[in-house]
Design a protein around this motif. Structure first.
Motif, short mmCIF file in Angstrom:
data_model
loop_
_atom_site.label_atom_id
_atom_site.label_comp_id
_atom_site.label_asym_id
_atom_site.label_seq_id
_atom_site.Cartn_x
_atom_site.Cartn_y
_atom_site.Cartn_z
N HIS A 25 1.96 35.62 -7.57
CA HIS A 25 0.57 36.72 -7.90
C HIS A 25 -0.57 36.88 -6.90
O HIS A 25 -1.65 37.54 -7.18
N HIS A 307 -6.07 31.46 -16.84
CA HIS A 307 -5.26 32.53 -15.53
C HIS A 307 -4.10 31.55 -14.92
O HIS A 307 -4.28 30.20 -14.72
N PRO A 308 -2.99 32.17 -14.65
CA PRO A 308 -1.74 31.28 -14.11
C PRO A 308 -2.11 31.14 -12.73
O PRO A 308 -1.44 30.05 -12.19
N ASN A 390 4.60 44.28 -18.82
CA ASN A 390 3.40 43.64 -18.80
C ASN A 390 2.10 44.43 -19.42
O ASN A 390 1.38 44.18 -20.03
N ARG A 406 -1.98 45.32 -22.89
CA ARG A 406 -1.14 44.27 -21.84
C ARG A 406 -0.68 42.94 -22.72
O ARG A 406 -1.26 43.03 -23.84
N SER A 408 -1.26 39.42 -23.20
CA SER A 408 -2.19 38.36 -23.11
C SER A 408 -1.78 37.24 -22.19
O SER A 408 -1.02 36.50 -22.48
N PHE A 409 -2.42 36.98 -21.22
CA PHE A 409 -2.26 35.66 -20.35
C PHE A 409 -2.76 34.37 -21.08
O PHE A 409 -2.45 33.43 -20.63
N GLY A 412 -0.31 35.49 -25.31
CA GLY A 412 0.94 36.00 -25.20
C GLY A 412 0.72 37.04 -26.08
O GLY A 412 2.09 37.94 -26.26
N SER A 434 -0.73 41.35 -9.18
CA SER A 434 -1.40 40.99 -10.52
C SER A 434 -2.66 41.67 -10.83
O SER A 434 -3.45 41.00 -11.34
N MET A 451 -3.09 41.28 -14.46
CA MET A 451 -1.80 41.33 -15.16
C MET A 451 -1.01 40.29 -14.52
O MET A 451 -0.99 40.00 -13.26
N PHE A 452 0.03 39.77 -15.33
CA PHE A 452 0.61 38.55 -14.65
C PHE A 452 2.06 38.48 -15.10
O PHE A 452 2.66 37.54 -15.85
#
Length: 479
Positions: A25, A307-308, A390, A406, A408-409, A412, A434, A451-452
């Motif tokens: 990312h 955030h991933p 995504n 989108r 949602s991170f 979901g 990302s 976005m992820f």
């Protein structure tokens, strides 16, 4: 400066370098922290042909805390170099954080103004407006406090933006009044050292604005195409229809600043960016006479812990630099011209007809791309473009609403941001690994978002409901 805390910050960068860089990312053409958390752009200025962008930085964790000023420099707004740490929280007046601020050039020196954040053992906050200076734009010497907290405000009093008008210097500060209303407060100085408090020029319960937030952060005052702009990030606005959907907002007032009476006559507040992540922008006037802006592609307290990228020891980024203009009372934002230097491997389709089915086009895909669409005929009801399964941008001609959806991170689920749009004529999508930034009709509206998606998914899919004819150009972005 205390060398030990600065050495620890550099050690943190080196310790986690591989972990950070292994994250797919990581962005290809946006500014990010080398480790830890990045937020507000600070001290954005061009000096002797070089752009300097400082940023709020927490190197020791991916949460907020006692901030440093990180520092990038560039000669072209495209290729950036990492510079030594500019400010660190080492003195009695900034020991709990060198908070946001700005830069000016005076007497051959670059001078930084920032808020020193201090908390006592009981957690009570103190705030000081401080100055530092440099002969080379790289090494800075703190000069200490230039403004203490005036009467009538809480210790939420921060983010000085300084500029020169005629022979005098002015500073606008984001503030909270004792009755918990957000304000923008003006100061004046002849020498950048002794400052006179001129009072509130705008705020909640001021100038017929009504109740408009409990704190105003990161104000910026500048002239744009013959008008004065107050750019500000209010906290505490409730959602109204499609407006104010993020935790905190950023927007602007257009008006006229009377420097003699220290009054700002202005119109209504307008949101600057319609996306999910945009906050605390700052502008500068460059040597070409352009008003250029960076924003933080993030929002405080809005899903940050999800955030991933956190598992890779970093979080957040800047937006692309944008040139601003004022047209019919509205700020128009356009990616700076220099970004075209990054374009590679152009793919062009002319007069593509999109009907009711999904469509993918050969060589229109990727994770680091610029995609440009010119709508030539749109007798359609809806049109959409999806990126990497995504994020989807949609336009509904009947309702005249543009929507960014989108995954949602955080949950979901599908989430959305929207704005009214009379017609759709041109769209530029800047897609990074990302993030996505969307400029509609030459920058009349802008959506910014993180976005992820999955690493392997590079798809771009077009959707039509009725016929639409468009020219499409795609470039790979290779900084």
């Amino acid at each position: 400066m205390s060398d030990s805390i600065i050495e620890r910050a550099y050690e943190e960068v080196n310790r986690h370098k591989q972990t950070v860089e292994r994250d797919y990312h990581r962005l290809h053409y946006h500014l990010m922290p080398p480790v830890g958390l990045l937020n507000d752009p600070n001290g954005f200025i061009q000096w002797n042909g070089t752009y300097h962008l400082f940023y709020q930085w927490m190197p020791f964790k991916t949460g907020h805390g006692a901030k440093f000023w990180g520092h990038y420099s560039s000669t072209d707004l495209v290729y950036w170099s990492s510079e030594p740490i500019a400010l660190a929280p080492t003195d009695w007046f900034d020991k709990n954080g060198c908070y946001s601020g700005s830069a000016v050039v005076d007497d051959g020196r670059m001078k930084l103004f920032y808020t020193g954040n201090v908390k006592d053992e009981q957690g009570n906050r103190e705030t000081y407006q401080c100055m530092a200076e440099s002969l080379d734009g790289v090494s800075f010497e703190k000069k200490g406090v230039v403004i203490t907290l005036p009467e009538g405000y809480t210790a939420h009093f921060r983010d000085p933006k300084v500029w020169k008008h005629e022979l005098d210097w002015y500073m606008v500060i984001g503030a909270q009044s004792k009755d918990l209303q957000g304000k923008a407060v003006l100061f004046k100085s002849e020498d950048l050292k002794a400052w006179t408090h001129l009072g509130v020029i705008a705020g909640s319960q001021e100038n017929n604005v009504g109740n408009f937030g409990y704190m105003w952060e990161c104000p910026d005052v500048f002239e744009l195409d013959g008008k004065e702009i107050l750019l500000v990030s209010p906290q505490g606005l409730a959602p109204i229809g499609m407006q104010f959907q993020n935790k905190y907002q950023t927007g602007y007032f257009v008006g006229s600043l009377d420097y003699e009476s220290a009054t700002f006559t202005h119109g209504a507040f307008q949101e600057l960016d319609r996306g999910f992540e945009f906050y605390a922008p700052q502008t500068t006037l460059d040597e070409k006479g352009r008003r250029i802006m960076f924003g933080w592609m993030g929002v405080p307290e809005q899903g940050e812990e999800a955030h991933p990228t956190i598992k890779h020891k970093w979080i957040h980024s800047m937006t692309l630099p944008r040139e601003l203009h004022l047209v019919d009372g509205k700020i128009i934002q356009q990616p700076v011209e220099e970004l075209k230097m990054m374009r590679k491997n152009e793919v062009k389709y002319m007069s593509v007809v999109f009907d009711k089915r999904e469509m993918e086009l050969k060589d229109i895909h990727g994770e680091s791309v610029e995609l440009e669409l010119t709508i030539k005929d749109n007798p359609f009801q809806t049109f959409a473009v999806s990126f990497r399964n995504n994020v989807t941008f949609k336009y509904d001609r009947h309702s005249q609403i543009a929507t960014l959806e989108r995954v949602s991170f955080v949950t979901g689920d599908i989430e959305k941001r929207q704005c009214s749009l009379i017609t759709l004529e041109h769209i530029s999508f800047f897609v990074d690994s990302s993030s996505i930034e969307i400029f509609i009709n030459g920058g009349q509206e802008v959506f910014s978002a993180r976005m992820f998606p999955e690493e392997a998914d590079k798809s771009i899919v077009f959707h039509g409901n009725g016929d639409v004819i468009a020219d499409i150009t795609k470039w790979e972005i290779r900084p």
